[in-house]
Design an enzyme around this catalytic site. Structure first.
Site, short mmCIF file in Angstrom:
data_model
loop_
_atom_site.label_atom_id
_atom_site.label_comp_id
_atom_site.label_asym_id
_atom_site.label_seq_id
_atom_site.Cartn_x
_atom_site.Cartn_y
_atom_site.Cartn_z
N LEU A 28 12.03 -39.74 0.87
CA LEU A 28 11.55 -38.60 1.70
C LEU A 28 10.00 -38.17 1.19
O LEU A 28 9.32 -37.69 2.18
CB LEU A 28 12.55 -37.52 1.28
CG LEU A 28 12.40 -36.12 2.19
CD1 LEU A 28 12.62 -36.61 3.68
CD2 LEU A 28 13.57 -35.14 1.62
N CYS A 44 -0.43 0.32 7.67
CA CYS A 44 -0.89 0.69 6.38
C CYS A 44 -2.22 1.50 6.47
O CYS A 44 -2.42 2.24 5.67
CB CYS A 44 -1.02 -0.29 5.52
SG CYS A 44 0.63 -1.17 5.05
N ASP A 96 22.82 -37.89 -6.50
CA ASP A 96 22.82 -36.87 -7.76
C ASP A 96 23.80 -35.65 -7.54
O ASP A 96 24.29 -35.15 -8.68
CB ASP A 96 21.42 -36.44 -7.87
CG ASP A 96 20.49 -37.54 -8.19
OD1 ASP A 96 21.02 -38.80 -8.86
OD2 ASP A 96 19.44 -37.29 -7.92
N THR A 122 19.59 -38.33 -2.08
CA THR A 122 19.44 -37.72 -3.40
C THR A 122 20.65 -36.75 -3.51
O THR A 122 21.23 -36.91 -4.54
CB THR A 122 18.26 -36.58 -3.40
OG1 THR A 122 16.92 -37.35 -3.31
CG2 THR A 122 18.34 -35.65 -4.76
N GLU A 156 0.94 -1.39 -0.03
CA GLU A 156 -0.04 -0.01 0.04
C GLU A 156 0.69 1.20 0.05
O GLU A 156 0.67 2.26 -0.67
CB GLU A 156 -1.14 -0.02 1.26
CG GLU A 156 -1.87 -1.11 1.37
CD GLU A 156 -1.55 -2.38 2.15
OE1 GLU A 156 -2.24 -2.80 2.65
OE2 GLU A 156 -0.49 -2.51 1.95
N SER A 202 10.86 -42.60 -11.76
CA SER A 202 11.62 -41.61 -11.44
C SER A 202 13.08 -41.73 -11.91
O SER A 202 13.78 -40.61 -11.89
CB SER A 202 11.57 -41.03 -10.16
OG SER A 202 12.13 -41.95 -9.33
N TRP A 204 18.17 -36.98 -18.56
CA TRP A 204 17.10 -36.35 -18.05
C TRP A 204 15.88 -36.90 -18.36
O TRP A 204 15.56 -37.07 -19.70
CB TRP A 204 17.56 -34.77 -18.66
CG TRP A 204 18.55 -34.14 -18.49
CD1 TRP A 204 19.40 -33.90 -19.13
CD2 TRP A 204 18.64 -33.51 -16.93
NE1 TRP A 204 20.63 -33.24 -18.30
CE2 TRP A 204 20.01 -32.81 -17.19
CE3 TRP A 204 18.00 -33.17 -15.96
CZ2 TRP A 204 20.55 -32.34 -16.03
CZ3 TRP A 204 18.55 -32.69 -14.85
CH2 TRP A 204 20.02 -31.95 -15.09
N GLU A 214 12.08 -31.67 -3.17
CA GLU A 214 12.76 -32.02 -4.29
C GLU A 214 13.48 -33.55 -3.91
O GLU A 214 14.28 -34.04 -4.62
CB GLU A 214 13.61 -31.09 -4.85
CG GLU A 214 12.98 -29.98 -5.54
CD GLU A 214 13.86 -29.17 -6.66
OE1 GLU A 214 14.50 -30.30 -7.19
OE2 GLU A 214 13.89 -28.18 -6.99
N GLY A 255 13.91 -37.60 -2.94
CA GLY A 255 13.64 -38.76 -3.68
C GLY A 255 12.27 -39.52 -3.27
O GLY A 255 11.38 -38.79 -2.47
#
Length: 340
Positions: free
Chosen positions: A276, A88, A204, A200, A56, A165, A174, A271, A273
């Site tokens: 989790l 505000c 990775d 993960t 505002e 996956s 990919w 994100e 695996g």
């Protein structure tokens, strides 16, 4: 009665709030448009990072003298308390605003009551304009946090059409397309934290950062959170100097989210695996699913979701699909749990 100009102004306010999503936590990403007395746009604003002005104030400064007798259209009820910045409501009254239209009432008891204060000051107040769009938009995570005290969790994953996956040999780069991967970086940039498990990270070796289309790293990065007890080598990419990284031992999703709430984390991207992700589902700590389904078939390999505490169809998590769009050759699905 809401005028057409006010509805368009609310859509502009939503767009403004979208531009600052991920930069305001623990404050909400709010958008505001000030219309002058003739119904023309005089100023547009969005919440600045913590310690900066609210939406505002930004919009009123842009409007200047044209705010007098005009209308403030804002995605969240104007605050009535003094925190790092003054209320505000005081600024709207001082600017001579004659009408305030907001979408969502503030669920925070410390900040709520602004609409009543404005009404008591003789200002016309209307609530509920495009409330559904606002609650599903940039304010979604903050509203969840304010109402529950728990960060909002989006599980993002990529999988083949047959739900894998990774391939049987463990390879996963990919599965999703270049377009989907670029979009994920845009999603990451809007988040407060990215959560992954030690499995993960060890398998990775991801950066878990948000990257711009040209490959550079924006200055503002989400917190990287590694969950689990296994030791991660200090040379792992998650420990580079691109962003802050913390490791939380154990694997209890509720404990992880409580620790993040203590740090003012509002919006979390999961994100990890399958293991989790399954733990978060089993714990009831999942608020949105963002799936990228690639037109591939593997026939073997790990499933996208591991053990999730579901033993029969009657126990299955049922989801409402909010949106289905294409992301390059992939199908992007956004879904939220029903009755949770």
């Amino acid at each position: 009665m809401v005028a057409r100009a006010e509805e368009q102004a609310m859509r502009t306010a939503i767009a403004a709030s979208e531009q600052v999503r991920g930069t305001t936590s623990p404050n909400p990403p709010v958008g505001c448009v000030v219309l002058d007395a003739g119904g023309e746009v005089a100023g547009v604003g969005a919440t600045r990072p913590p310690g900066g002005p609210h939406a505002e104030i930004v919009a009123l400064r842009a409007a200047g003298e044209r705010a007098a007798g005009g209308t403030a259209v804002v995605t969240l009820e104007p605050c009535s308390h003094t925190g790092r910045t003054p209320p505000c409501t005081d600024a709207l009254r001082a600017a001579g605003i004659a009408r305030v239209v907001h979408a969502v009432s503030d669920p925070n008891p410390q900040a709520a009551g602004g609409a009543d204060m404005l009404h008591a000051a003789g200002i016309d107040v209307h609530s509920g304009l495009l409330v559904g769009e606002v609650e599903r938009g940039p304010l979604r995570a903050w509203l969840h946090f304010a109402r529950t005290g728990r960060p909002h969790v989006t599980w993002k994953y990529a999988a083949t059409l047959d739900g894998r996956s990774a391939a049987a040999d463990g390879t996963s780069k990919w599965i999703s397309s270049a377009e989907s991967r670029a979009e994920v970086h845009r999603v990451r940039a809007q988040m407060d934290a990215i959560v992954a498990g030690t499995g993960t990270v060890l398998t990775d070796d991801p950066h878990l950062t948000a990257r711009a289309p040209d490959g550079t790293l924006p200055a503002r990065q989400p917190l990287r959170v590694v969950v689990g007890d296994r030791e991660i080598p200090r040379g792992a990419k998650v420990f580079d100097d691109a962003a802050e990284t913390i490791q939380l031992p154990g694997g209890d999703p509720a404990a992880v989210l409580a620790a993040l709430a203590d740090r003012g984390i509002v919006d979390v991207l999961l994100e990890g695996g399958p293991r989790l992700a399954g733990a978060f589902v089993a714990a009831g700590c999942l608020d949105r699913v963002l799936a990228y389904i690639a037109p591939l078939l593997l026939g073997a390999g790990p499933a996208a979701l591991g053990e999730a505490g579901v033993g029969s169809i009657s126990e299955a998590w049922r989801l409402h699909v909010e949106e289905t769009t294409m992301s390059g050759p992939d199908v992007r699905v956004s879904a939220v749990p029903l009755d949770r």
